[in-house]
Motif scaffolding. Structure first.
Motif, PDB file in Angstrom:
ATOM      1  N   ALA A  70       0.533  -1.295  -0.113  1.00 53.38           N
ATOM      2  CA  ALA A  70      -0.065  -0.041  -0.378  1.00 53.38           C
ATOM      3  C   ALA A  70       0.797   1.340  -0.348  1.00 53.38           C
ATOM      4  O   ALA A  70       1.820   0.985   0.443  1.00 53.38           O
ATOM      5  CB  ALA A  70      -0.994  -0.274   1.498  1.00 53.38           C
ATOM      6  N   ARG A  71       0.131   2.359  -0.771  1.00 56.58           N
ATOM      7  CA  ARG A  71       1.081   3.407  -0.153  1.00 56.58           C
ATOM      8  C   ARG A  71       0.429   4.212   0.607  1.00 56.58           C
ATOM      9  O   ARG A  71      -1.801   4.678  -0.046  1.00 56.58           O
ATOM     10  CB  ARG A  71       1.458   3.970  -1.697  1.00 56.58           C
ATOM     11  CG  ARG A  71       2.092   3.640  -2.463  1.00 56.58           C
ATOM     12  CD  ARG A  71       2.434   3.241  -3.883  1.00 56.58           C
ATOM     13  NE  ARG A  71       2.738   4.901  -3.888  1.00 56.58           N
ATOM     14  CZ  ARG A  71       2.621   6.026  -5.073  1.00 56.58           C
ATOM     15  NH1 ARG A  71       2.603   5.099  -6.358  1.00 56.58           N
ATOM     16  NH2 ARG A  71       2.450   6.840  -5.597  1.00 56.58           N
ATOM     17  N   LEU A  72       0.713   5.537   1.197  1.00 53.64           N
ATOM     18  CA  LEU A  72       0.241   6.576   2.149  1.00 53.64           C
ATOM     19  C   LEU A  72       1.220   7.682   1.590  1.00 53.64           C
ATOM     20  O   LEU A  72       2.287   7.598   2.022  1.00 53.64           O
ATOM     21  CB  LEU A  72      -0.185   5.858   3.274  1.00 53.64           C
ATOM     22  CG  LEU A  72      -0.554   5.136   3.987  1.00 53.64           C
ATOM     23  CD1 LEU A  72      -0.222   4.149   4.885  1.00 53.64           C
ATOM     24  CD2 LEU A  72      -2.366   4.816   3.847  1.00 53.64           C
ATOM     25  N   MET A  73      -0.215   9.037   1.628  1.00 50.99           N
ATOM     26  CA  MET A  73       0.258  10.194   1.954  1.00 50.99           C
ATOM     27  C   MET A  73       0.330  10.479   3.350  1.00 50.99           C
ATOM     28  O   MET A  73      -0.327   9.976   4.141  1.00 50.99           O
ATOM     29  CB  MET A  73      -0.590  11.101   1.021  1.00 50.99           C
ATOM     30  CG  MET A  73      -0.684  11.092  -0.319  1.00 50.99           C
ATOM     31  SD  MET A  73       1.471  11.526  -1.382  1.00 50.99           S
ATOM     32  CE  MET A  73       1.344  13.448  -0.302  1.00 50.99           C
ATOM     33  N   VAL A  74       1.631  11.381   3.691  1.00 57.70           N
ATOM     34  CA  VAL A  74       1.919  11.343   4.579  1.00 57.70           C
ATOM     35  C   VAL A  74       1.880  13.023   4.990  1.00 57.70           C
ATOM     36  O   VAL A  74       3.595  13.122   4.413  1.00 57.70           O
ATOM     37  CB  VAL A  74       3.161  10.765   5.542  1.00 57.70           C
ATOM     38  CG1 VAL A  74       3.253  10.799   7.260  1.00 57.70           C
ATOM     39  CG2 VAL A  74       2.737   8.380   5.835  1.00 57.70           C
ATOM     40  N   ALA A  75       1.975  13.455   5.789  1.00 53.72           N
ATOM     41  CA  ALA A  75       2.195  14.804   6.457  1.00 53.72           C
ATOM     42  C   ALA A  75       2.985  14.848   7.526  1.00 53.72           C
ATOM     43  O   ALA A  75       2.102  14.867   8.838  1.00 53.72           O
ATOM     44  CB  ALA A  75       1.367  15.651   6.173  1.00 53.72           C
ATOM     45  N   ALA A  76       4.592  15.021   7.311  1.00 50.71           N
ATOM     46  CA  ALA A  76       5.090  15.401   8.683  1.00 50.71           C
ATOM     47  C   ALA A  76       5.386  16.233   9.464  1.00 50.71           C
ATOM     48  O   ALA A  76       5.712  17.137   8.835  1.00 50.71           O
ATOM     49  CB  ALA A  76       6.312  14.254   8.603  1.00 50.71           C
ATOM     50  N   THR A  77       4.712  16.698  10.758  1.00 51.23           N
ATOM     51  CA  THR A  77       5.440  18.055  11.339  1.00 51.23           C
ATOM     52  C   THR A  77       5.965  17.868  12.350  1.00 51.23           C
ATOM     53  O   THR A  77       6.103  17.127  13.647  1.00 51.23           O
ATOM     54  CB  THR A  77       3.989  18.116  11.940  1.00 51.23           C
ATOM     55  OG1 THR A  77       3.385  18.677  11.123  1.00 51.23           O
ATOM     56  CG2 THR A  77       3.656  19.879  12.436  1.00 51.23           C
ATOM     57  N   PRO A  78       7.742  18.263  12.010  1.00 53.84           N
ATOM     58  CA  PRO A  78       8.639  17.299  13.221  1.00 53.84           C
ATOM     59  C   PRO A  78       8.600  19.035  13.956  1.00 53.84           C
ATOM     60  O   PRO A  78       7.179  19.792  14.668  1.00 53.84           O
ATOM     61  CB  PRO A  78       9.991  17.895  12.785  1.00 53.84           C
ATOM     62  CG  PRO A  78       9.611  18.546  10.937  1.00 53.84           C
ATOM     63  CD  PRO A  78       7.798  18.287  11.054  1.00 53.84           C
ATOM     64  N   GLY A  79       9.031  18.382  14.910  1.00 57.35           N
ATOM     65  CA  GLY A  79       9.515  19.369  16.486  1.00 57.35           C
ATOM     66  C   GLY A  79       8.221  19.505  16.649  1.00 57.35           C
ATOM     67  O   GLY A  79       8.247  20.673  18.463  1.00 57.35           O
ATOM     68  N   CYS A  80       8.102  18.336  17.510  1.00 59.44           N
ATOM     69  CA  CYS A  80       6.819  18.317  18.520  1.00 59.44           C
ATOM     70  C   CYS A  80       7.444  17.561  19.904  1.00 59.44           C
ATOM     71  O   CYS A  80       8.507  17.189  19.435  1.00 59.44           O
ATOM     72  CB  CYS A  80       5.175  17.001  17.860  1.00 59.44           C
ATOM     73  SG  CYS A  80       4.781  18.450  16.505  1.00 59.44           S
ATOM     74  N   LEU A  81       6.065  17.260  21.198  1.00 58.51           N
ATOM     75  CA  LEU A  81       6.824  16.856  22.249  1.00 58.51           C
ATOM     76  C   LEU A  81       6.449  15.141  21.852  1.00 58.51           C
ATOM     77  O   LEU A  81       7.928  14.949  22.391  1.00 58.51           O
ATOM     78  CB  LEU A  81       6.138  17.515  23.283  1.00 58.51           C
ATOM     79  CG  LEU A  81       6.091  18.896  23.159  1.00 58.51           C
ATOM     80  CD1 LEU A  81       5.377  19.528  24.752  1.00 58.51           C
ATOM     81  CD2 LEU A  81       7.822  19.209  24.055  1.00 58.51           C
ATOM     82  N   HIS A  82       6.102  14.712  21.215  1.00 60.01           N
ATOM     83  CA  HIS A  82       5.605  13.775  21.449  1.00 60.01           C
ATOM     84  C   HIS A  82       5.143  12.882  20.162  1.00 60.01           C
ATOM     85  O   HIS A  82       5.037  13.914  18.837  1.00 60.01           O
ATOM     86  CB  HIS A  82       4.263  13.205  21.852  1.00 60.01           C
ATOM     87  CG  HIS A  82       4.770  12.818  23.444  1.00 60.01           C
ATOM     88  ND1 HIS A  82       5.167  12.666  24.501  1.00 60.01           N
ATOM     89  CD2 HIS A  82       3.676  14.564  24.532  1.00 60.01           C
ATOM     90  CE1 HIS A  82       5.318  12.803  25.622  1.00 60.01           C
ATOM     91  NE2 HIS A  82       4.883  13.790  25.487  1.00 60.01           N
ATOM     92  N   ASN A  83       5.155  11.467  19.556  1.00 54.48           N
ATOM     93  CA  ASN A  83       5.269  11.092  18.711  1.00 54.48           C
ATOM     94  C   ASN A  83       3.262  11.455  18.205  1.00 54.48           C
ATOM     95  O   ASN A  83       3.296  10.487  19.672  1.00 54.48           O
ATOM     96  CB  ASN A  83       5.182   9.647  17.426  1.00 54.48           C
ATOM     97  CG  ASN A  83       6.943   9.826  17.358  1.00 54.48           C
ATOM     98  OD1 ASN A  83       7.402  11.018  17.323  1.00 54.48           O
ATOM     99  ND2 ASN A  83       8.001   8.909  17.647  1.00 54.48           N
ATOM    100  N   ARG A  84       2.938  11.048  17.377  1.00 54.97           N
ATOM    101  CA  ARG A  84       1.020  10.866  17.535  1.00 54.97           C
ATOM    102  C   ARG A  84       0.571  11.232  16.517  1.00 54.97           C
ATOM    103  O   ARG A  84       1.199  12.238  15.192  1.00 54.97           O
ATOM    104  CB  ARG A  84       0.844  12.982  18.181  1.00 54.97           C
ATOM    105  CG  ARG A  84      -1.004  12.658  18.504  1.00 54.97           C
ATOM    106  CD  ARG A  84      -1.580  14.020  19.418  1.00 54.97           C
ATOM    107  NE  ARG A  84      -1.145  15.352  18.879  1.00 54.97           N
ATOM    108  CZ  ARG A  84      -2.039  15.971  18.046  1.00 54.97           C
ATOM    109  NH1 ARG A  84      -3.450  14.922  18.214  1.00 54.97           N
ATOM    110  NH2 ARG A  84      -2.006  16.758  17.729  1.00 54.97           N
ATOM    111  N   LEU A  85      -0.676  10.498  15.859  1.00 53.55           N
ATOM    112  CA  LEU A  85      -0.888  10.932  14.826  1.00 53.55           C
ATOM    113  C   LEU A  85      -1.964  11.643  15.037  1.00 53.55           C
ATOM    114  O   LEU A  85      -3.281  11.563  15.702  1.00 53.55           O
ATOM    115  CB  LEU A  85      -1.827   9.308  14.488  1.00 53.55           C
ATOM    116  CG  LEU A  85      -2.190   8.804  13.424  1.00 53.55           C
ATOM    117  CD1 LEU A  85      -1.663   9.248  12.155  1.00 53.55           C
ATOM    118  CD2 LEU A  85      -3.245   7.802  13.215  1.00 53.55           C
TER     119      LEU A  85
END
Length: 168
Positions: A3-18
């Motif tokens: 499968a292929r997914l488009m992901v928009a990643a936002t770095p610089g946060c305190l935790h990993n979160r969907l």
């Protein structure tokens, strides 16, 4: 399946979160500083693998490695894309500690650590000797190494006479 997914990643946060799931894009907050793009990608891939219960080598970036929007390829998945999105929607908002990039760096350090290299060489040598021993035809020495009792041998005649002569 793949499968292929488009992901928009936002770095610089305190935790990993969907942060949000849409049928077209996953919005992921990544707990790694913005300036470390390589670590951001490793952290995001590890986090997605964790969320989808996949191995890290089953999640790869197909395109967009340096940008915020990325195309991520998944391999070895059991669900179709719709089922994946439903599973991910249940995990929106959950916070997870950022550790995948650090784990990756520590694994690389340990791989090149001198002591680890020495230990790995010793283990490789032991494994090859063990394989050679197991592959050899059954010889009395292999029985001794495997812990089986060795067959009793009688003393050579010349030694037996000396021992008998010494006992008056």
């Amino acid at each position: 399946r793949r499968a292929r997914l488009m992901v928009a990643a936002t770095p610089g946060c305190l935790h990993n979160r969907l942060a949000k799931v849409t049928p077209e894009v996953l919005f992921v907050d990544v707990g790694v500083p913005k300036k470390e793009q390589g670590r951001v990608n490793i952290e995001m891939l590890g986090f997605l693998a964790f969320l989808l219960d996949l191995r890290e080598d089953q999640v790869t970036i197909e395109s967009g490695g340096e940008s915020k929007g990325k195309v991520v390829a998944l391999s070895g998945i059991k669900q179709d894309k719709r089922q994946l999105i439903w599973a991910l929607e249940a995990k929106v908002g959950q916070r997870h500690d950022a550790h995948f990039a650090a784990d990756n760096i520590n694994a690389a350090r340990n791989f090149y650590n001198k002591q680890a290299v020495k230990r790995r060489a010793e283990l490789d040598e032991f494994q090859s000797l063990r394989e050679d021993m197991l592959a050899a035809p059954s010889a009395p020495m292999s029985n001794v190494l495997l812990g089986a009792p060795a067959a009793k041998r009688s003393l050579p005649a010349s030694m037996a006479r000396r021992g008998a002569a010494a006992d008056p």
